[in-house]
Design an enzyme around this catalytic site. Structure first.
Site, PDB file in Angstrom:
ATOM      1  N   GLU A 189     -27.622  -0.706  45.304  1.00  0.00           N
ATOM      2  CA  GLU A 189     -28.084  -0.293  43.977  1.00  0.00           C
ATOM      3  C   GLU A 189     -27.498   1.051  43.570  1.00  0.00           C
ATOM      4  OE1 GLU A 189     -29.192  -2.827  41.905  1.00  0.00           O
ATOM      5  OE2 GLU A 189     -30.511  -3.120  43.612  1.00  0.00           O
ATOM      6  N   ASP A 212     -22.284   0.960  42.103  1.00  0.00           N
ATOM      7  CA  ASP A 212     -21.117   0.314  41.515  1.00  0.00           C
ATOM      8  C   ASP A 212     -20.351   1.257  40.596  1.00  0.00           C
ATOM      9  OD1 ASP A 212     -23.191   0.214  39.651  1.00  0.00           O
ATOM     10  OD2 ASP A 212     -22.576  -1.711  38.817  1.00  0.00           O
ATOM     11  N   GLY A 269     -36.132  -6.990  30.499  1.00  0.00           N
ATOM     12  CA  GLY A 269     -36.575  -5.829  31.255  1.00  0.00           C
ATOM     13  C   GLY A 269     -36.877  -6.101  32.709  1.00  0.00           C
ATOM     14  N   GLY A 310     -34.525  -6.424  35.166  1.00  0.00           N
ATOM     15  CA  GLY A 310     -33.499  -5.970  36.085  1.00  0.00           C
ATOM     16  C   GLY A 310     -32.636  -7.102  36.608  1.00  0.00           C
ATOM     17  N   LEU A 311     -32.620  -8.249  35.908  1.00  0.00           N
ATOM     18  CA  LEU A 311     -31.851  -9.411  36.345  1.00  0.00           C
ATOM     19  C   LEU A 311     -30.641  -9.662  35.441  1.00  0.00           C
ATOM     20  CD1 LEU A 311     -34.819 -11.802  37.236  1.00  0.00           C
ATOM     21  CD2 LEU A 311     -33.555 -10.244  38.743  1.00  0.00           C
ATOM     22  N   SER A 312     -30.251  -8.624  34.716  1.00  0.00           N
ATOM     23  CA  SER A 312     -28.992  -8.630  33.963  1.00  0.00           C
ATOM     24  C   SER A 312     -28.990  -9.579  32.776  1.00  0.00           C
ATOM     25  CB  SER A 312     -27.802  -8.941  34.881  1.00  0.00           C
ATOM     26  OG  SER A 312     -27.670  -7.947  35.844  1.00  0.00           O
ATOM     27  N   SER A 313     -30.057  -9.560  31.981  1.00  0.00           N
ATOM     28  CA  SER A 313     -30.076 -10.399  30.787  1.00  0.00           C
ATOM     29  C   SER A 313     -29.025  -9.941  29.779  1.00  0.00           C
ATOM     30  CB  SER A 313     -31.465 -10.387  30.149  1.00  0.00           C
ATOM     31  OG  SER A 313     -31.870  -9.059  29.823  1.00  0.00           O
ATOM     32  N   ASP A 341     -22.945  -6.070  37.509  1.00  0.00           N
ATOM     33  CA  ASP A 341     -23.671  -7.118  36.793  1.00  0.00           C
ATOM     34  C   ASP A 341     -22.719  -8.071  36.091  1.00  0.00           C
ATOM     35  OD1 ASP A 341     -25.848  -5.724  37.650  1.00  0.00           O
ATOM     36  OD2 ASP A 341     -26.496  -5.056  35.669  1.00  0.00           O
TER      37      ASP A 341
END
Length: 345
Positions: free
Chosen positions: A19, A22, A104, A106-109, A154
């Site tokens: 985390e 990157d 919101g 944190g799964l890269s929408s 992501d």
């Protein structure tokens, strides 16, 4: 007048480990999720952009020249602008979005939406632009249009990841390989019930602190530094702690990749647990409620668990034996009534 409608999709992603490194020269290990989004794009001859989404009751009417305004449609508008700049479309577009990725979380929408729109524009134009270049252009949308100082993880994950595998990604070179996930363990994603936005400033503040550490050490790659050298340096906190997280997290990712390849779930779990401690104490991106969720996930039988995503809310990821998954999940959600199961890989 408008062009022919084209369709594209992109998955959500969960980061198993790695985390906030990157943009600091590190290795990361994301995986594609079964949840995701689909986009229908119809090119327009004028400069109008309309955006409709299943999560919102109203249609956003925007323009090709409009700046970001912290509106839910910003990622779509930025993606259409980028597609226009790349000459994949001639004007604006009508966009219809169907998503199963929680906002919101944190799964890269946002990354999935931008990538899907760029892929749809590529299909509309018949371009041969690669998926890696799509990811690079999608990152530009977040960095330059939306003002989110994110790295490349992501976008690469949602553009290239294959279900059932994790992507071992070198975020400096963009070299990547796919690593098989364990067959007898599930990678489980649980939403904490706390949401956050990458545009709320805290993500940017953390990146700024990493930039201060980079200037101190004279490098763009904090992850390449020796953790002992960071720990004994005269760099003041919190900058020293941010750098220490980056250098140690990078090494934990390498350990996790080796653990997956050798089937050593205990080692994978240990790396995930240590990662959460570092995010909590050195990067200071967790919250007490998430710390409690992670601690209970492990206490109830997960081999490892950690916060995933940009921090300050969102999801945790855990590795759990499939034969005790259901009982484990029921007990965990029983203790944390605001949390909810998102899915498993």
């Amino acid at each position: 007048m408008s062009g022919k409608m084209v369709h594209a999709s992109a998955p959500g992603r969960v980061n198993l480990i790695g985390e906030h490194i990157d943009y600091n020269g590190g290795m990361v290990l994301p995986a594609a999720l079964s949840i995701g989004l689909e986009v229908d794009l119809t090119p327009r001859d004028d400069r109008s952009i309309t955006v409709a989404a299943n999560a919102y009751d109203t249609v956003a009417n925007r323009g090709l020249d409009q700046a970001a305004s912290e509106h839910w449609s910003d990622p779509a508008v930025g993606a259409v602008q980028r597609a226009h700049a790349l000459k994949l479309i001639d004007g604006g577009a009508d966009i219809a979005i169907r998503s199963t990725i929680p906002q919101g979380s944190g799964l890269s929408s946002s990354a999935a939406l931008i990538v899907a729109i760029l892929k749809a524009a590529r299909a509309s134009h018949g371009s041969d632009i690669s998926n890696t270049q799509i990811a690079v252009e999608a990152r530009r949308v977040e960095n330059e249009y939306m003002g989110v100082p994110c790295g490349i993880m992501d976008q690469m994950a949602v553009s290239l990841a294959t279900p059932g595998t994790a992507m071992a990604l070198n975020t400096t070179s963009l070299d990547h390989s796919l690593v098989a996930l364990p067959k007898d363990h599930a990678i489980v994603v649980v939403h904490s019930g706390l949401t956050r936005k990458l545009t709320d400033g805290r993500y940017g503040a953390l990146k700024g602190e990493c930039d201060t550490a980079k200037a101190h050490f004279g490098t763009d790659d904090l992850c390449a530094l020796n953790p002992d050298d960071i720990a004994t340096s005269d760099l003041a906190d919190p900058f020293r702690k941010r750098a220490l997280h980056c250098a140690t997290e990078h090494r934990r990712v390498l350990d996790a990749i080796d653990a997956l390849k050798s089937g050593d779930i205990a080692a994978l779990g240990a790396a995930m647990n240590q990662s959460h401690v570092s995010m909590r104490d050195d990067f200071e991106m967790s919250l007490p409620a998430i710390d409690a969720l992670v601690a209970d996930a492990v206490a109830l039988g997960a081999d490892g668990a950690r916060l995933t995503g940009g921090g300050f809310g969102g999801c945790i990821v855990a590795v759990v034996a499939k034969d005790r998954h259901d009982a484990w999940l029921n007990q965990l959600l029983g203790r944390h009534t605001g949390a909810r199961f998102i899915g498993a890989v």
